[in-house]
Write a protein that holds these residues in place. Sequence first.
Motif: not given
Length: 485
Positions: A108-113, A350-356, A394-397, A401-409
């Motif tokens: 569904i995300w792929a189609e919406a995108r 992304r880190f800040d938005l997903e925490r919210a 694709v991560h949130w779809p 959640f909690g994954y994005f921070a590991t990119y900068t780490l």
Amino acid sequence: MSYSEMMAYVRETTALGQVAGRLGWDQETMMPRGAAPQRGEESAAMAAVLHARSTDPRLGAWLENVTPADEVEAAQMRLVRRGYERAVKVPADLASEIARVTSQSQGIWAEARANDDFKSFVQTFENVVRLKREEGAALADGGDVYDAMLQDYEPGANAQRLSGMFDAMRPKLVELRDRVLASAQPPALTGLFDEAKQLQVSTLLAQTFGYDLTHGRIDKAVHPFSSGSGLDVRITTRTAPQDPFNCFYSTIHEVGHACYEQNIDRAYLMTPVGSGASMGVHESQSRIYENQLGRSRAFTGWLFGQMRDTFGDFGVADEEAFYRTVNRVQNGFIRTEADEVQYNLHVMLRFDLERALIAGDLQVADLEAAWNDRFKADFGYDVDRVSNGVLQDVHWPVGLFGYFATYTLGNVYAGCLYQALRRDVADLDAQLAKGNTSGATGWLRRNVQTYGGLFEPEALIVRAAGEVSEAPLLGYLEEKFGAFC
């Protein structure tokens, strides 16, 4: 009850987990679009089986009664215990429902995108967020929900410490970005680059960095990824007619992930220790392959010759001009295409938005506007369409959640590792200039990859590099990109 009995059971569970992973790989690469609802049911069924095995009372009894005989057995039991204690907190029907919903959400995300239509995805995504909040609350057991989610990807991490690290990095990255963008930048590549030839160079790059194609394969996907471990580790890449770098550096990035899995000591095959220590450590391997090695002046000099041999005169005069073009800093919306200076700013957003989102301070229906406002504040220009904004990843779809921070780490870890690597491999640049990555990849194999999950993530990086700090990464970026100003 014996250690060997426990590990025989765990190996069977690991094997089933690999099968479940193959379902995901197929969904991204070869599955017909119309199969998505059925694949959702298949994924849910596999999740139910895995959850039942992961919460089997026999695991609890083994963990209670078995005494490890050495460091490896202690690490295996540590990881089995972590998985068991987390699994028993999540109800079986919730685990199965998350697998079903996130599998269907991906389509569904792929189609919406593709249609640039966030509203068509809102209801589905609200369901994903609701289920993940419920899972997070179960895992937190009264503690911080987002911190509990982080443990799936980076054991030992917490949002407060990550936020402090990111806050220290952000102003220095912004200042460097503004300085570089105020200077003259090289032009982008022009013309069209044949897809078959791009994939030819892509395969050469994969092998140059040590990817073993007898235990892997390269396919195409919208969002490149690596899948599997041990004897079957697959990657994907993507092509764009006007941008061969997208293909080349996506490939090198995923090869970093894949080589990590391929280079883990085979004695750990199909066990908890037989996979990477964390997503942050994994990302450190992909980023150091892609950036510190693959975008270095020495290696791009070699790559320039390969491109000229493959594409003929492609409009770049010499090796130095090519190096500048590869490392061009420019405005852009897409995280995966961002230059090294700005990449982490995308992650922090992304880190800040997903925490919210997880805290309930931000509702899904308001996410598009929140993204656009934050992007304008961080980057200084408006998002032009939703596929370049909140729907790009694709991560949130799929509920990560909690994954994005590991990119900068992972970038921080890579900065520490690269500093140690340069100290230990004196002729690194001379090797890379010949297209020889073995000095660098061998060092990473010996100091990081071979251990798999034997050590906790931060302990592994400290063991290899001596420290975990954002300072080496910031120093590397300043030295490299400050020279362009």
